[in-house]
Scaffold this motif. Structure first.
Motif, mmCIF file in Angstrom:
data_model
loop_
_atom_site.group_PDB
_atom_site.id
_atom_site.type_symbol
_atom_site.label_atom_id
_atom_site.label_comp_id
_atom_site.label_asym_id
_atom_site.label_seq_id
_atom_site.Cartn_x
_atom_site.Cartn_y
_atom_site.Cartn_z
ATOM 1 N N PRO A 132 0.832 -1.209 0.000
ATOM 2 C CA PRO A 132 0.000 0.000 0.000
ATOM 3 C C PRO A 132 0.865 1.257 0.000
ATOM 4 C CG PRO A 132 -0.799 -1.568 1.616
ATOM 5 C CD PRO A 132 0.481 -2.123 1.083
ATOM 6 N N LEU A 133 0.384 2.304 -0.674
ATOM 7 C CA LEU A 133 1.185 3.521 -0.823
ATOM 8 C C LEU A 133 1.578 4.105 0.530
ATOM 9 C CD1 LEU A 133 -0.497 5.388 -3.825
ATOM 10 C CD2 LEU A 133 1.619 4.064 -3.813
ATOM 11 N N GLU A 134 0.674 3.992 1.510
ATOM 12 C CA GLU A 134 0.957 4.555 2.844
ATOM 13 C C GLU A 134 2.197 3.928 3.466
ATOM 14 O OE1 GLU A 134 -2.297 4.312 5.514
ATOM 15 O OE2 GLU A 134 -3.466 5.822 4.433
ATOM 16 N N GLU B 197 -8.553 4.191 -5.269
ATOM 17 C CA GLU B 197 -8.560 3.151 -4.220
ATOM 18 C C GLU B 197 -7.614 2.012 -4.583
ATOM 19 O OE1 GLU B 197 -10.087 3.255 -1.249
ATOM 20 O OE2 GLU B 197 -10.493 5.315 -1.859
ATOM 21 N N GLY B 198 -7.665 1.596 -5.863
ATOM 22 C CA GLY B 198 -6.828 0.481 -6.320
ATOM 23 C C GLY B 198 -5.352 0.810 -6.236
ATOM 24 N N ALA C 9 -4.066 0.781 -2.647
ATOM 25 C CA ALA C 9 -3.872 -0.554 -2.079
ATOM 26 C C ALA C 9 -2.789 -1.346 -2.802
ATOM 27 C CB ALA C 9 -5.194 -1.314 -2.131
ATOM 28 N N GLY C 10 -2.357 -0.867 -3.963
ATOM 29 C CA GLY C 10 -1.307 -1.579 -4.711
ATOM 30 C C GLY C 10 -1.838 -2.722 -5.568
ATOM 31 N N ASP C 11 -3.106 -2.613 -6.026
ATOM 32 C CA ASP C 11 -3.714 -3.686 -6.847
ATOM 33 C C ASP C 11 -2.954 -3.924 -8.149
ATOM 34 O OD1 ASP C 11 -5.654 -3.809 -5.008
ATOM 35 O OD2 ASP C 11 -7.282 -3.058 -6.277
ATOM 36 N N ASP D 92 -10.680 -0.759 -9.240
ATOM 37 C CA ASP D 92 -11.217 0.355 -10.038
ATOM 38 C C ASP D 92 -11.895 -0.190 -11.305
ATOM 39 O OD1 ASP D 92 -9.975 1.887 -8.136
ATOM 40 O OD2 ASP D 92 -8.220 2.314 -9.370
ATOM 41 N N MET D 93 -11.252 -1.183 -11.912
ATOM 42 C CA MET D 93 -11.807 -1.796 -13.126
ATOM 43 C C MET D 93 -13.161 -2.451 -12.820
ATOM 44 S SD MET D 93 -12.165 -5.047 -14.507
ATOM 45 C CE MET D 93 -10.974 -6.078 -13.677
ATOM 46 N N GLU D 94 -13.240 -3.119 -11.664
ATOM 47 C CA GLU D 94 -14.508 -3.766 -11.291
ATOM 48 C C GLU D 94 -15.622 -2.734 -11.130
ATOM 49 O OE1 GLU D 94 -13.906 -6.283 -7.896
ATOM 50 O OE2 GLU D 94 -12.720 -7.720 -9.035
#
Lengths: 168, 249
Positions: B57-59, B76-77, B80-82, B131-133
């Protein structure tokens, strides 16, 4: 010009029956069954998008498809496994009266609109590939009915054989 | 989803109006597809499982000091590093509600961090998985999609330009979805791998409804030539890009 043995000796009319929808196997069977009883059809050719047995590409390559339209249809005594969804039927016929008869069958059997057009749909002359694949004495009636890369037996069916003729 | 103003499209016909609606995300919701069903038919992960990640995750990563990173909030994606994953659509030429261009306009205008690919017969969008979903769910549940005239097809997209089947459904040579008891069911994912259940995608649109909701100009429905304002703008754009392209040196 030297005539080869494969030149047809009669000039027949060619027509194409083009429904506005891709046909279900049941409709295809009804249509072909009725057409097989018409006198005066020399050759017929069905055409449409392929229905593969397995997935040809992508991550699911090789998985079974089991398409519900890939069925065995029965025309008279002959069972044919459909490997396409039928979209056009091309016919070589003896004269205009046969075309009228075919139109009345299409009117009766097809659940959708259709076009019936005259033209040049099945090859009348041998190509170099035909010659190389089947030789100079090939049966002219089988010309253009099968993919040169596929076996002829799996693609060409002879219905209503003359009584004095042996297995073709 | 980004808050955007209404997007305009020239013309006064139903097709022009639908095009504007797709671009503005002003869409009528027609059906409900659960998250589990969506995950199943996309085929990228098992339903209920965590999103696999391609980086922490970016954080936790401790980003470098960057004024652009401070201005642009990650999706969001991305936070979270999706992984990047895709959904690919095929829309029939026979009055399907969307076309590749308008699916692309819809995702590029209304969502961030998307990479749409527009082709003649198919359209795909790549984005971080969640995001795609989100985009796919909007497109699947609203008037952008008729389950009979459009389909999620990751591979073997053949069918958009073929005549419809007798039952009015777009041809699919891999039989991913079909008409059963008046609704379209899908029992394979977009790649044609079998899935555990039959996902109900809802009723297909009737011919009249599809003709009303389509973004396709067709001679047998709303002809392009009858939408004077659209023709005028298309001519103007073509003229200007031709003049711009003509640069004698």
């Amino acid at each position: 010009m030297v005539e080869t043995a494969s030149e047809p000796d009669e000039e027949y009319l060619q027509i194409e029956l083009f429904p506005t929808r891709l046909l279900k196997p049941e409709t295809t069977q009804n249509l072909l069954e009725e057409l097989s009883e018409v006198d005066g059809i020399i050759r017929a050719f069905i055409h449409g998008p392929r229905l593969p047995l397995s997935v040809p590409s992508g991550p699911a390559t090789g998985q079974d498809v089991e398409h519900p339209h890939r069925k065995v249809i029965q025309i008279g005594d002959t069972a044919i496994e459909l490997s396409i969804s039928v979209g056009r039927i091309r016919l070589e016929i003896t004269d205009k009266d046969v075309e009228k008869e075919i139109e009345s069958i299409a009117e009766r059997v097809l659940p959708c609109k259709y076009e019936l057009r005259e033209g040049y749909f099945i090859p009348k002359e041998s190509t170099v590939t035909d010659y190389a694949k089947r030789g100079p004495n090939a049966d002219p009636k089988r010309r253009g009915l099968s993919d040169p890369k596929a076996s002829e037996e799996s693609q060409v069916f002879v219905l209503n054989k003359p009584e004095n003729e042996d297995e073709e | 989803m980004a808050e955007i103003e209404k997007q305009y499209y020239p013309g006064k016909t139903s097709v022009a109006n639908n095009r504007s609606k797709h671009m503005s995300n002003d869409l009528e919701k027609l059906r409900e597809i659960s998250d589990e069903d969506l995950t199943l038919i996309l085929g990228h992960r098992s339903p209920g499982s965590d999103y696999p990640s391609t980086h922490p995750p970016l954080e936790e990563m401790g980003e470098p000091e960057c004024s652009i990173r401070e201005i642009v909030e990650p999706t969001e994606g991305a936070k979270a590093g999706d992984r990047i994953r895709y959904a690919q659509w095929v829309d029939s030429m026979y009055n399907a509600p969307a076309t590749p261009y308008f699916r692309t306009y819809h995702s590029a205008i209304n969502f961030r961090a998307v990479d749409p690919g527009t082709l003649s017969g198919r359209q795909l969008v790549e984005a971080r998985e969640r995001d795609m979903e989100k985009i796919t769910k909007v497109q699947l549940e609203t008037e952008m999609t008729c389950p009979g005239l459009a389909g999620l097809r990751g591979a073997t997209v053949h069918g958009h330009s073929l005549r419809l089947q007798e039952d009015g459904v777009m041809f699919d040579m891999l039989d991913r979805r079909r008409l059963e008891n008046g609704t379209i069911v899908m029992d394979k994912d977009q790649q044609a791998r079998p899935i555990d259940k039959k996902v109900d995608l809802g009723k297909p649109m009737s011919e009249d409804e599809a003709a009303k909701r389509t973004t396709i100009y067709r001679a047998d429905n709303v002809p392009f030539r009858e939408d004077d304002e659209v023709v005028e703008w298309v001519h103007r754009i073509w003229e200007q890009r031709t003049e711009y392209g003509f640069q004698p040196k």
